[in-house]
Scaffold this motif. Structure first.
Motif, mmCIF file in Angstrom:
data_model
loop_
_atom_site.group_PDB
_atom_site.id
_atom_site.type_symbol
_atom_site.label_atom_id
_atom_site.label_comp_id
_atom_site.label_asym_id
_atom_site.label_seq_id
_atom_site.Cartn_x
_atom_site.Cartn_y
_atom_site.Cartn_z
ATOM 1 N N LEU A 564 0.815 -1.214 0.000
ATOM 2 C CA LEU A 564 0.000 0.000 0.000
ATOM 3 C C LEU A 564 0.849 1.263 0.000
ATOM 4 O O LEU A 564 0.481 2.265 -0.604
ATOM 5 N N ALA A 565 1.995 1.256 0.724
ATOM 6 C CA ALA A 565 2.812 2.467 0.784
ATOM 7 C C ALA A 565 3.302 2.861 -0.615
ATOM 8 O O ALA A 565 3.270 4.034 -0.991
ATOM 9 N N SER A 566 3.733 1.872 -1.426
ATOM 10 C CA SER A 566 4.163 2.174 -2.794
ATOM 11 C C SER A 566 2.999 2.705 -3.621
ATOM 12 O O SER A 566 3.139 3.630 -4.408
ATOM 13 N N TYR A 567 1.834 2.107 -3.434
ATOM 14 C CA TYR A 567 0.651 2.577 -4.184
ATOM 15 C C TYR A 567 0.326 4.011 -3.831
ATOM 16 O O TYR A 567 0.026 4.823 -4.704
ATOM 17 N N VAL A 568 0.368 4.357 -2.533
ATOM 18 C CA VAL A 568 0.027 5.715 -2.106
ATOM 19 C C VAL A 568 1.060 6.714 -2.631
ATOM 20 O O VAL A 568 0.726 7.819 -3.049
ATOM 21 N N MET A 569 2.364 6.343 -2.610
ATOM 22 C CA MET A 569 3.393 7.244 -3.164
ATOM 23 C C MET A 569 3.156 7.480 -4.656
ATOM 24 O O MET A 569 3.303 8.601 -5.142
ATOM 25 N N SER A 570 2.780 6.422 -5.406
ATOM 26 C CA SER A 570 2.589 6.564 -6.841
ATOM 27 C C SER A 570 1.359 7.387 -7.169
ATOM 28 O O SER A 570 1.374 8.228 -8.056
ATOM 29 N N SER A 571 0.248 7.125 -6.446
ATOM 30 C CA SER A 571 -0.993 7.852 -6.728
ATOM 31 C C SER A 571 -1.073 9.198 -6.048
ATOM 32 O O SER A 571 -1.855 10.058 -6.444
ATOM 33 N N ASN A 572 -0.257 9.396 -4.974
ATOM 34 C CA ASN A 572 -0.259 10.659 -4.210
ATOM 35 C C ASN A 572 -1.650 10.990 -3.663
ATOM 36 O O ASN A 572 -2.069 12.131 -3.643
ATOM 37 N N LYS A 573 -2.358 9.929 -3.217
ATOM 38 C CA LYS A 573 -3.683 10.121 -2.633
ATOM 39 C C LYS A 573 -3.738 9.430 -1.277
ATOM 40 O O LYS A 573 -3.252 8.305 -1.123
ATOM 41 N N ALA A 574 -4.330 10.130 -0.297
ATOM 42 C CA ALA A 574 -4.504 9.544 1.023
ATOM 43 C C ALA A 574 -5.489 8.384 0.951
ATOM 44 O O ALA A 574 -6.375 8.358 0.103
ATOM 45 N N MET A 575 -5.335 7.405 1.838
ATOM 46 C CA MET A 575 -6.133 6.188 1.795
ATOM 47 C C MET A 575 -6.684 5.875 3.181
ATOM 48 O O MET A 575 -5.968 5.973 4.182
ATOM 49 N N LEU A 576 -7.964 5.528 3.234
ATOM 50 C CA LEU A 576 -8.621 5.080 4.459
ATOM 51 C C LEU A 576 -9.179 3.688 4.199
ATOM 52 O O LEU A 576 -9.981 3.492 3.297
ATOM 53 N N ILE A 577 -8.720 2.697 4.982
ATOM 54 C CA ILE A 577 -9.197 1.321 4.864
ATOM 55 C C ILE A 577 -9.827 0.930 6.190
ATOM 56 O O ILE A 577 -9.182 0.982 7.241
ATOM 57 N N SER A 578 -11.104 0.544 6.146
ATOM 58 C CA SER A 578 -11.827 0.152 7.356
ATOM 59 C C SER A 578 -11.848 -1.358 7.543
ATOM 60 O O SER A 578 -12.014 -1.839 8.663
ATOM 61 N N ASP A 579 -11.720 -2.115 6.440
ATOM 62 C CA ASP A 579 -11.696 -3.574 6.513
ATOM 63 C C ASP A 579 -10.687 -4.062 5.484
ATOM 64 O O ASP A 579 -10.977 -4.119 4.294
ATOM 65 N N PHE A 580 -9.480 -4.385 5.915
ATOM 66 C CA PHE A 580 -8.364 -4.671 5.012
ATOM 67 C C PHE A 580 -8.716 -5.788 4.024
ATOM 68 O O PHE A 580 -8.551 -5.636 2.822
ATOM 69 N N ASP A 581 -9.238 -6.917 4.521
ATOM 70 C CA ASP A 581 -9.503 -8.058 3.652
ATOM 71 C C ASP A 581 -10.534 -7.734 2.582
ATOM 72 O O ASP A 581 -10.455 -8.216 1.454
ATOM 73 N N ALA A 582 -11.508 -6.895 2.908
ATOM 74 C CA ALA A 582 -12.587 -6.585 1.962
ATOM 75 C C ALA A 582 -12.190 -5.512 0.965
ATOM 76 O O ALA A 582 -12.719 -5.471 -0.139
ATOM 77 N N GLU A 583 -11.278 -4.601 1.327
ATOM 78 C CA GLU A 583 -11.017 -3.420 0.510
ATOM 79 C C GLU A 583 -9.667 -3.410 -0.195
ATOM 80 O O GLU A 583 -9.500 -2.706 -1.179
ATOM 81 N N VAL A 584 -8.686 -4.189 0.283
ATOM 82 C CA VAL A 584 -7.322 -4.035 -0.246
ATOM 83 C C VAL A 584 -7.225 -4.429 -1.715
ATOM 84 O O VAL A 584 -6.414 -3.906 -2.467
ATOM 85 N N GLY A 585 -8.126 -5.340 -2.178
ATOM 86 C CA GLY A 585 -8.075 -5.769 -3.564
ATOM 87 C C GLY A 585 -8.350 -4.658 -4.561
ATOM 88 O O GLY A 585 -8.065 -4.797 -5.742
ATOM 89 N N GLN A 586 -8.922 -3.540 -4.119
ATOM 90 C CA GLN A 586 -9.162 -2.408 -5.021
ATOM 91 C C GLN A 586 -7.864 -1.711 -5.406
ATOM 92 O O GLN A 586 -7.841 -0.970 -6.389
ATOM 93 N N TYR A 587 -6.801 -1.914 -4.608
ATOM 94 C CA TYR A 587 -5.574 -1.138 -4.827
ATOM 95 C C TYR A 587 -4.375 -2.024 -5.178
ATOM 96 O O TYR A 587 -3.630 -1.673 -6.102
ATOM 97 N N ILE A 588 -4.196 -3.131 -4.493
ATOM 98 C CA ILE A 588 -3.012 -3.961 -4.714
ATOM 99 C C ILE A 588 -3.422 -5.417 -4.682
ATOM 100 O O ILE A 588 -4.555 -5.759 -4.330
#
Length: 648
Positions: A564-588
Motif C-alpha cells: 500500500l505504501a508504494s501505491y500511495v506514493m505513486s498515486s499521491n492520494k490519502a487512503m482510508l481502509i476500514s476492513d483490510f480483507d474486503a477493501e485491499v483488492g481495489q488497490y493492490i
C-alpha cells in the motif's frame, strides 16, 4: 434503426489489417492494407479508389503537393501532384520502411527495419530528394521507431531502451539531444516507445510497452487509465482541446480527457476489432479521427470527437425494509433499516448501462469527496444502503452506457439516518410513562393487600429497600464509569492536536519520532504507526507498536502492485481502509495485513522532497473515520514543513 455507431467504416472497403494511414494535402486520406486506397469526400459521401502501381505501403508522409510512400520492400516513392518524381531504393541499408513523418519544412523522416544487424538512429529525405542519415554522429544511440512534431514545431524521436528512449532535434545544430530521464517506476526489460504525440503545450505523450507516459521536459510519469495503465499502447493522437486518443494492443480505443477521466471504445462503438495497428491514429482535414485496426480502418462521424454524455440517473423507487416509500427531496430512514434506491438513466438504447456510486458524510470538505473512490461498476441500477450510523449523508450515483459514452453527471441524493424509534425523545418518554404506570398500579395493589400487616413488615421492607437502593447506586456508578470510558475512547484520536503542540519548531526526525510514539501510548484507536519513505527501489518503515517503546524498522520492495505504501506514493492520494480483507483488492494484490485491519496512509513530501507516507494501524474494523484521515493529513503537513532533515 434510431441509433448510429460512433465510428463508421468505408462501405465496400475490405476489412484487412491496416499497415498505415495518412492524410494528404488534397483533403484525402490514404489507407494502406494489402493495397493502397485513396478516400475522398464527394457530396458528404466517402468513396474510395485503389492506387495503382503500389502495394504493401508501410509508411506515408505528405507536405503541400508532395507525398512519400514507403514500402515493405525498402523503397520510398516520391510523388508531386500525383506524379512520380523519384524512387529511392534503400534495400542496401536495411529492410522495409515501417514509419514516416513529414515535418513543417518538408523534410520526410522515416524509420527502416533492420536485416542482418540493428539500424541505429533515423534518416530523412529532404526537399531536394537527398538522403541524410542520423546516427551516433548526430546524437542518436539507439533504434528509433517513431517521430512527431508539435508544440512550437519541436521535433522528437523515440524508440527502444530505458536510457535512450527519447530525443529532441536541434535544427540550428542539425543534431539530436537525448532527453531521456530516469523512470520513477519500474518498466519492462524490453521497453519500447511505439508512438509519440507532441501537444500544443509541448508535452510529449508516449505510447509504450508499459502504458501511456507523459514527458514535460523535466520528469516523466505514467498516466492512470484504469485496467490499461500498464498495458501496451500502440498509437497516440493529441487533440486541440488537450485530450488524447489512444489505441491499446487488444482492449480497443481510449479517450483521455484533460481532467484525467477516460472512456473505452470497442466493437459497440463501431470499431471492427479491439486489436490496434501500430501508429495508426490520424486526424483528417475535417478533424475527423481515423483509426487503423487488425480488421480494417474506421473514422469518427463527428469532427474533433469526444465521448458522448450519458444522461444523469433519475431516482425511481425508494424501498425501506421491503416497504416502498414516497420519493422526497431528502431520503430519511431509521438506523438499522435496509434501504434500496432504484435509478434509471434515460438513454437509447437503454441496455447494458453500468452504474457507480459513493456515499459520504455530509459535513466533510468537497475536495475530500472527490478523493473518495467510486464503487465497482454494477449492471443493476439499485443502490443498497445499510449499516449507516445516525447522521446526514450524501449519495452520488452516475451512469455510463457502452459505445463511446462518458460517465454522466452524478445524481446527488441527500440522506438522513434517524435514531431508532426507541432511542428518540418520544420513545424514551413512552417507555418511562408505561413503566411508571405499571409501577403505580402494582404499588397500589400491593398497598391494598398489605395494609393490614404494614406495621408488622415496615421495618423489614425498609431494610430491603435500603439494600436495593445501595445496589442501584453501585450499578449506576458502574454505568457512569463505562459511559465515560466509551466517550474517552471515541475521542482519543483527537489527541493528535496535543501531539503537534509538543513537537518543537525546526527539529530533526530524531526528536520527532519519540513524540509520535505517544500516539500508541495514549488512549487512542492507534495500535501501531509507521513512517514509510522510498530509497532507491525499496520502501523503508520506521515505527512503534502499542506496548513496545522500541523503534522498529523494516523494508520492502517498492511495488505499487504489492504494498500500500508504494501505491500511495505513486498515486499521491490519502487512503482510508476500514476492513483490510474486503477493501485491499481495489488497490493492490491482496497480501497479509500484519494483523491490522483498519489503516490510514497519508502521502507527503519530506524536507528533501523525498516521498513519504504516514501510516497508522488498528487491530479492529472501522476504527478510523474520514475525520481521522483529515487529522493525520494535518499532522503530515506539519511534519513536512517542520522537519529539517530526511529520515534515513
Amino acid at each position: 434503426l434510431m441509433s448510429s455507431p460512433y465510428f463508421q467504416s468505408i462501405s465496400g472497403l475490405s476489412h484487412d489489417n491496416v499497415f498505415c494511414l495518412g492524410a494528404t494535402p488534397n483533403n484525402e486520406v490514404l489507407i494502406s492494407q494489402s493495397e493502397v486506397y485513396r478516400i475522398t469526400n464527394n457530396t458528404n459521401k466517402l468513396t474510395y479508389k485503389k492506387v495503382e502501381g503500389v502495394n504493401r505501403v508501410t509508411g506515408i508522409g505528405s507536405h503541400k503537393n508532395d507525398i512519400w510512400l514507403g514500402t515493405a520492400y525498402a523503397h520510398i516513392l516520391h510523388y508531386n501532384a500525383d506524379k512520380l518524381q523519384r524512387e529511392h531504393d534503400l534495400s542496401k541499408r536495411g529492410g522495409g520502411i515501417f514509419f514516416m513523418h513529414t515535418d513543417h519544412v518538408g523534410d520526410n523522416w522515416f524509420c527502416q527495419a533492420p536485416t542482418d544487424k540493428p539500424i541505429v538512429g533515423i534518416a530523412k529525405i529532404n526537399k531536394k530528394d537527398e538522403l541524410i542519415i542520423y546516427d551516433e554522429t548526430k546524437g542518436l544511440n539507439s533504434r528509433v521507431l517513431v517521430v512527431d512534431e508539435g508544440g512550437r514545431s519541436e521535433l522528437y524521436a523515440a524508440g527502444i531502451g530505458k536510457e535512450n528512449y527519447l530525443y529532441k532535434y536541434d535544427r540550428a545544430k542539425d543534431m539530436f539531444e537525448n532527453k531521456s530521464v530516469p523512470f520513477p517506476f519500474k518498466v519492462g526489460s524490453n521497453f519500447e516507445v511505439h508512438d509519440i504525440a507532441v501537444d500544443q503545450k509541448g508535452m510529449v505523450w508516449m505510447g509504450t510497452t508499459d502504458g501511456l507516459l507523459k514527458y514535460d521536459t523535466e520528469q516523466i510519469r505514467r498516466m492512470d487509465i484504469g485496467a490499461s495503465t500498464r498495458n501496451e499502447i500502440r498509437s497516440v493522437c493529441t487533440m486541440n482541446d488537450g485530450s488524447l486518443w489512444l489505441a491499446t494492443d487488444t482492449n480497443g480505443l481510449l479517450h483521455l480527457s484533460p481532467d484525467g477521466s477516460y472512456v473505452l471504445f470497442d466493437e459497440k462503438s463501431g470499431t471492427p476489432s479491439k486489436v490496434a495497428a501500430y501508429r495508426s491514429i490520424i486526424l483528417d482535414h475535417e478533424q475527423k479521427l481515423w483509426v487503423g485496426t487488425a480488421e480494417g480502418a474506421v473514422y469518427s462521424l463527428r469532427p474533433n470527437p469526444i465521448p458522448l454524455k450519458t444522461r444523469e440517473p433519475v431516482l425511481q423507487k425508494v424501498q425501506v425494509d421491503d416497504s416502498e416509500q414516497p420519493i422526497t427531496e431528502t431520503i430519511s430512514f431509521s438506523e438499522g433499516l435496509i434501504t434500496k434506491l432504484n435509478f434509471a438513466s434515460i438513454n437509447f438504447p437503454g441496455d447494458e448501462i453500468k452504474y457507480q456510486y459513493k456515499i459520504f458524510e455530509k459535513d466533510i470538505p468537497e475536495d475530500e469527496v472527490l478523493n473518495i473512490m467510486w464503487s465497482t461498476p454494477i449492471e443493476e441500477p439499485e443502490v443498497k444502503i445499510q449499516g449507516l450510523k445516525t447522521g446526514r449523508y450524501g449519495l452520488l450515483v452516475r451512469a455510463q452506457k457502452p459505445g463511446g459514452y462518458a460517465w454522466s453527471l452524478p445524481a446527488n441524493i441527500d440522506i438522513v439516518v434517524k435514531k431508532k424509534w426507541y432511542g428518540t425523545w418520544w420513545g424514551i418518554t413512552l417507555f418511562l410513562s408505561v413503566g411508571l404506570l405499571f409501577f403505580w398500579y402494582y404499588a397500589r395493589l400491593w398497598i391494598l393487600k398489605k395494609v393490614k400487616s404494614l406495621e408488622f413488615t415496615l421495618s423489614q421492607k425498609q431494610n430491603e429497600l435500603n439494600a436495593k437502593e445501595a445496589e442501584l447506586l453501585v450499578q449506576t456508578s458502574s454505568l457512569e464509569h463505562q459511559k465515560e470510558a466509551l466517550e474517552n475512547a471515541g475521542t482519543g484520536i483527537h489527541i493528535i492536536h496535543d501531539i503537534i503542540k509538543q513537537i518543537p519548531q525546526g527539529v530533526g526526525w530524531e526528536k520527532v519520532l519519540p513524540v509520535l510514539r505517544r500516539l500508541t501510548e495514549l488512549p487512542t484507536n492507534i495500535d501501531a504507526l509507521e513512517m514509510a519513505f522510498k530509497k532507491d527501489e525499496e520502501v523503508y518503515y520506521y515505527g512503534f507498536k502499542r506496548g513496545n517503546s522500541k523503534l522498529e524498522k523494516r523494508q520492502e520492495e517498492f511495488n505499487e502492485k504489492s504494498n500500500l505504501a508504494s501505491y500511495v506514493m505513486s498515486s499521491n492520494k490519502a487512503m482510508l481502509i476500514s476492513d483490510f480483507d474486503a477493501e485491499v483488492g481495489q488497490y493492490i494484490d491482496k497480501k497479509g495485513n500484519g494483523g491490522y485491519v483498519s489503516k490510514i496512509l497519508v502521502p507527503f513530501q519530506g524536507s528533501g522532497k523525498g516521498e513519504m507516507v504516514f501510516c497508522i494501524y488498528s487491530l479492529g474494523k472501522h476504527k478510523f473515520t474520514e475525520r481521522d484521515r483529515t487529522l493525520i493529513q494535518i499532522l503530515s503537513s506539519f511534519l513536512a514543513s517542520n522537519t529539517i532533515d530526511e529520515l534515513k
